[in-house]
Design a protein around this motif. Structure first.
Motif, mmCIF file in Angstrom:
data_model
loop_
_atom_site.group_PDB
_atom_site.id
_atom_site.type_symbol
_atom_site.label_atom_id
_atom_site.label_comp_id
_atom_site.label_asym_id
_atom_site.label_seq_id
_atom_site.Cartn_x
_atom_site.Cartn_y
_atom_site.Cartn_z
ATOM 1 N N THR A 117 -21.599 29.400 -60.761
ATOM 2 C CA THR A 117 -21.750 28.504 -59.615
ATOM 3 C C THR A 117 -22.373 27.178 -60.043
ATOM 4 O OG1 THR A 117 -22.005 30.391 -58.128
ATOM 5 C CG2 THR A 117 -22.796 28.259 -57.338
ATOM 6 N N ILE A 118 -23.393 27.263 -60.884
ATOM 7 C CA ILE A 118 -24.019 26.046 -61.407
ATOM 8 C C ILE A 118 -23.064 25.339 -62.362
ATOM 9 C CG2 ILE A 118 -26.079 25.107 -62.542
ATOM 10 C CD1 ILE A 118 -27.448 27.800 -61.975
ATOM 11 N N ALA A 119 -22.362 26.115 -63.191
ATOM 12 C CA ALA A 119 -21.469 25.542 -64.192
ATOM 13 C C ALA A 119 -20.357 24.733 -63.548
ATOM 14 C CB ALA A 119 -20.883 26.646 -65.070
ATOM 15 N N ALA A 120 -19.796 25.234 -62.441
ATOM 16 C CA ALA A 120 -18.714 24.511 -61.775
ATOM 17 C C ALA A 120 -19.181 23.136 -61.299
ATOM 18 C CB ALA A 120 -18.180 25.334 -60.606
ATOM 19 N N ALA A 121 -20.399 23.083 -60.746
ATOM 20 C CA ALA A 121 -20.927 21.794 -60.284
ATOM 21 C C ALA A 121 -21.111 20.829 -61.444
ATOM 22 C CB ALA A 121 -22.250 22.009 -59.544
ATOM 23 N N TYR A 122 -21.667 21.322 -62.546
ATOM 24 C CA TYR A 122 -21.911 20.430 -63.679
ATOM 25 C C TYR A 122 -20.639 20.120 -64.457
ATOM 26 C CZ TYR A 122 -26.899 20.246 -62.966
ATOM 27 O OH TYR A 122 -28.137 20.005 -62.419
ATOM 28 N N ALA A 123 -19.610 20.959 -64.341
ATOM 29 C CA ALA A 123 -18.319 20.612 -64.937
ATOM 30 C C ALA A 123 -17.755 19.377 -64.267
ATOM 31 C CB ALA A 123 -17.342 21.787 -64.805
ATOM 32 N N VAL A 124 -17.933 19.288 -62.959
ATOM 33 C CA VAL A 124 -17.479 18.106 -62.219
ATOM 34 C C VAL A 124 -18.357 16.901 -62.549
ATOM 35 C CG1 VAL A 124 -17.054 17.137 -59.931
ATOM 36 C CG2 VAL A 124 -16.551 19.547 -60.376
ATOM 37 N N ILE A 125 -19.669 17.109 -62.562
ATOM 38 C CA ILE A 125 -20.591 16.009 -62.844
ATOM 39 C C ILE A 125 -20.361 15.452 -64.246
ATOM 40 C CG2 ILE A 125 -23.035 15.446 -63.209
ATOM 41 C CD1 ILE A 125 -23.699 17.439 -60.967
ATOM 42 N N ASP A 126 -20.094 16.334 -65.227
ATOM 43 C CA ASP A 126 -19.883 15.891 -66.608
ATOM 44 C C ASP A 126 -18.628 15.039 -66.775
ATOM 45 O OD1 ASP A 126 -22.185 17.163 -67.334
ATOM 46 O OD2 ASP A 126 -21.212 18.838 -68.377
ATOM 47 N N GLY A 154 -17.914 12.761 -64.733
ATOM 48 C CA GLY A 154 -18.204 11.540 -63.994
ATOM 49 C C GLY A 154 -17.997 11.672 -62.502
ATOM 50 N N GLY A 155 -17.847 12.903 -62.031
ATOM 51 C CA GLY A 155 -17.597 13.132 -60.620
ATOM 52 C C GLY A 155 -18.795 12.781 -59.746
ATOM 53 N N VAL A 173 -14.590 20.387 -54.896
ATOM 54 C CA VAL A 173 -14.301 21.558 -55.732
ATOM 55 C C VAL A 173 -14.916 22.808 -55.115
ATOM 56 C CG1 VAL A 173 -14.725 22.626 -57.981
ATOM 57 C CG2 VAL A 173 -14.017 20.243 -57.858
ATOM 58 N N ALA A 174 -16.150 22.705 -54.632
ATOM 59 C CA ALA A 174 -16.787 23.860 -53.994
ATOM 60 C C ALA A 174 -16.064 24.233 -52.704
ATOM 61 C CB ALA A 174 -18.254 23.556 -53.709
ATOM 62 N N ALA A 175 -15.610 23.224 -51.952
ATOM 63 C CA ALA A 175 -14.929 23.490 -50.680
ATOM 64 C C ALA A 175 -13.568 24.141 -50.899
ATOM 65 C CB ALA A 175 -14.764 22.188 -49.902
ATOM 66 N N ALA A 176 -12.915 23.859 -52.024
ATOM 67 C CA ALA A 176 -11.589 24.438 -52.281
ATOM 68 C C ALA A 176 -11.651 25.959 -52.311
ATOM 69 C CB ALA A 176 -11.035 23.899 -53.598
ATOM 70 N N ARG A 177 -12.686 26.494 -52.923
ATOM 71 C CA ARG A 177 -12.854 27.949 -52.978
ATOM 72 C C ARG A 177 -13.059 28.530 -51.587
ATOM 73 N NH1 ARG A 177 -14.527 32.040 -56.409
ATOM 74 N NH2 ARG A 177 -15.859 33.617 -55.472
ATOM 75 N N THR A 178 -13.939 27.912 -50.825
ATOM 76 C CA THR A 178 -14.250 28.432 -49.502
ATOM 77 C C THR A 178 -13.073 28.283 -48.548
ATOM 78 O OG1 THR A 178 -16.521 27.721 -49.902
ATOM 79 C CG2 THR A 178 -15.975 28.407 -47.680
ATOM 80 N N LEU A 179 -12.341 27.178 -48.657
ATOM 81 C CA LEU A 179 -11.185 26.968 -47.792
ATOM 82 C C LEU A 179 -10.135 28.052 -48.027
ATOM 83 C CD1 LEU A 179 -9.775 25.227 -45.686
ATOM 84 C CD2 LEU A 179 -8.852 23.838 -47.563
ATOM 85 N N GLY A 235 -11.669 19.695 -72.861
ATOM 86 C CA GLY A 235 -11.853 18.264 -72.573
ATOM 87 C C GLY A 235 -12.392 18.047 -71.187
ATOM 88 N N HIS A 236 -11.844 17.066 -70.488
ATOM 89 C CA HIS A 236 -12.285 16.711 -69.142
ATOM 90 C C HIS A 236 -11.124 16.926 -68.183
ATOM 91 C CE1 HIS A 236 -16.087 15.062 -70.530
ATOM 92 N NE2 HIS A 236 -15.428 14.424 -71.474
ATOM 93 N N PRO A 237 -11.027 18.107 -67.578
ATOM 94 C CA PRO A 237 -9.899 18.391 -66.676
ATOM 95 C C PRO A 237 -9.957 17.520 -65.434
ATOM 96 C CG PRO A 237 -11.554 20.120 -66.530
ATOM 97 C CD PRO A 237 -11.962 19.241 -67.670
ATOM 98 N N PRO A 238 -8.801 17.144 -64.898
ATOM 99 C CA PRO A 238 -8.795 16.353 -63.660
ATOM 100 C C PRO A 238 -9.332 17.162 -62.488
ATOM 101 C CG PRO A 238 -6.564 17.025 -64.269
ATOM 102 C CD PRO A 238 -7.453 17.384 -65.421
ATOM 103 N N LEU A 239 -9.760 16.461 -61.478
ATOM 104 C CA LEU A 239 -10.389 17.103 -60.325
ATOM 105 C C LEU A 239 -9.457 18.105 -59.659
ATOM 106 C CD1 LEU A 239 -12.949 17.077 -58.486
ATOM 107 C CD2 LEU A 239 -11.753 15.400 -57.071
ATOM 108 N N TRP A 240 -8.168 17.786 -59.552
ATOM 109 C CA TRP A 240 -7.260 18.662 -58.830
ATOM 110 C C TRP A 240 -7.113 20.012 -59.527
ATOM 111 C CZ3 TRP A 240 -2.863 20.897 -60.712
ATOM 112 C CH2 TRP A 240 -2.301 20.369 -61.873
ATOM 113 N N GLN A 241 -7.169 20.019 -60.861
ATOM 114 C CA GLN A 241 -7.061 21.287 -61.574
ATOM 115 C C GLN A 241 -8.279 22.167 -61.324
ATOM 116 O OE1 GLN A 241 -6.352 20.472 -65.724
ATOM 117 N NE2 GLN A 241 -4.197 19.906 -65.392
ATOM 118 N N MET A 242 -9.457 21.565 -61.347
ATOM 119 C CA MET A 242 -10.669 22.339 -61.082
ATOM 120 C C MET A 242 -10.667 22.872 -59.643
ATOM 121 S SD MET A 242 -13.664 20.288 -63.184
ATOM 122 C CE MET A 242 -13.292 18.636 -62.574
#
Length: 448
Positions: A39-48, A50-51, A59-65, A108-115
């Protein structure tokens, strides 16, 4: 196993904690250990990458939706086919999606849509897993031991959050979020293997009527109990507020004021410690009015929100998370006991699906709007508003008479256990639940 081994095991474990219950608890501990760090890793994957705060929320909302879309289907399916099979299949999907997420982050740095897409796949699997898991615990123990079983089950699962969050935060700081996601994928695979070894005998499934009819029956069970739908409506907002704080605001406050992922992982680990302490408390303490005591335990969920709003030092945030963890476990155990005491077992997964759906329905919106709200009103003001909503809604639920009056039952008759083909006794299937108001027993989640 020799007789000496058997006697040694018997001295360590209570007699009701049979092989299937041990497997179920072990699987939940392993998957929880990886998931709390992920859960923490997903947030920092986005932050890393430049999100922004909005990107973290998306990204968090995609799972819940995805969970919101598929939960009712998952509940109906889990009342039709063996819950064990549903859970193993969901674990397999989670292992594959988290493994691919880890590979993309490590490469590398995956795009937001993939995450976002991969977290949505994981959320879809969870939509089938959660309703099934709610009904399976009682298939491994006799109803007379339900309270202790729920406490031990939650104790082990929440205990995993302590090590998972702390180790996950440290690994993210040292190696990056990709490795933590990889560990989570392995954990799901191992948990699925353990659940595949279960030999529980479940109650008869629903008749093969149409799925719409099945869902209508579950809906009637759900809306007929004011305590049930009232608390679910409460948690629709409470979960949205607390998830936005944990997934979006918390990592950002920690980055700006506390030093990054490590301290935030420690704060979440403190919440895990609190749930363990709460679980130990609930093994011994059996409040008569289980929903009244449980609802009072929701008020302290506002404490971490206040600590983040004030950007308090780490020790104060840890204390707030610890207190909230203890208190919410009082609610969690009482809630599970109330559900299994009051809801017919053959409708449990469908009612659980409505429970989960209502409890998380607003979470995607809360997560998606967390970033824009911080931009429009300020992060501090948004956190204060969240804390106020938690307190007001919890107070409102106490107005419902059934929430104040619903009492713990004094046990139900346990049918003789069936035997398998070898003559070995199987755990007794729980009898159909005692609906509220019926004389068989006195009137007696969620957070995921």
């Amino acid at each position: 196993m020799t007789s000496d081994d058997s006697s040694t095991t018997a001295t360590r474990l209570p007699s009701w904690a049979n092989r299937d219950f041990q497997l179920l608890v072990s699987a939940s501990f392993i998957s929880g250990l990886g998931n709390s760090g992920a859960t923490i890793a997903a947030a920092y994957a986005v932050i890393d990458t430049g999100g922004s705060a909005t990107d973290v929320g998306v990204v968090a909302a995609a799972r819940t939706l995805a969970m919101v879309v598929f939960l009712l289907i998952g509940g109906a399916v889990a009342d039709r086919i063996p819950r064990q099979r549903v859970m193993v299949s969901a674990n397999t999907v989670n292992a594959l999606s988290q493994g691919l997420f880890a590979l993309l982050v490590l490469a590398g740095h995956p795009p937001l849509w993939q995450m976002a897409a991969l977290t949505a796949v994981g959320g879809t699997a969870q939509a089938f897993f959660s309703p099934a898991s709610q009904g399976l615990v009682m298939s491994t123990v006799e109803p007379a031991h339900a309270g202790k079983a729920f406490s031990v089950f939650r104790l082990a699962t929440n205990g995993a959050n302590i090590g998972g969050a702390a180790i996950g935060g440290a690994l993210i700081a040292a190696l990056g979020p990709g490795w933590v996601l990889a560990v989570d994928a392995i954990g799901f695979a191992v948990a699925g293997g353990l659940r595949a070894r279960l030999s529980v005998r479940e109650a008869a499934r629903v008749e093969k009527s149409g799925m719409i009819r099945d869902l209508r029956e579950g809906w009637r069970e759900f809306v007929s109990r004011s305590w049930l739908w009232g608390i679910v409506v409460q948690f629709a907002v409470v979960n949205a507020m607390t998830s936005a704080a944990q997934s979006v605001y918390g990592p950002l406050v920690s980055r700006d004021h506390l030093g990054g992922a490590g301290p935030w992982g420690l704060a979440l680990a403190a919440d895990g410690v609190g749930t363990v302490l709460g679980g130990l408390l609930m093994i011994r303490w059996k409040p008569r009015r289980i929903l009244l005591s449980g609802t009072l335990g929701v008020f302290p969920l506002a404490l971490p929100l206040v600590a983040l709003a004030l950007a308090l030092p780490l020790w104060a945030l840890v204390a707030a998370e610890l207190t909230a963890g203890v208190a919410i476990e009082v609610f969690g155990v009482g809630w599970m006991v109330a559900l299994h005491q009051e809801i017919p077992e053959d409708k449990m997964s469908r009612v659980s699906a409505y429970d989960w759906l209502g409890s998380i329905a607003v979470m995607p919106l809360g997560l998606a709007l967390a970033g824009p709200a911080a931009t429009a009103f300020g992060r501090t003001q948004s956190l204060w508003g969240s804390a106020v909503l938690v307190v007001v809604l919890t107070a409102a639920v106490l107005v419902l008479p059934d929430v104040r009056r619903l009492e713990r039952g004094h046990g139900v008759a346990v049918p003789e256990p069936a035997a398998d083909a070898t003559g070995t006794a199987l755990p007794a299937a729980p009898r159909e639940g005692t609906a509220a108001g019926l004389p068989q027993a006195p009137a007696p989640l969620t957070p995921q």
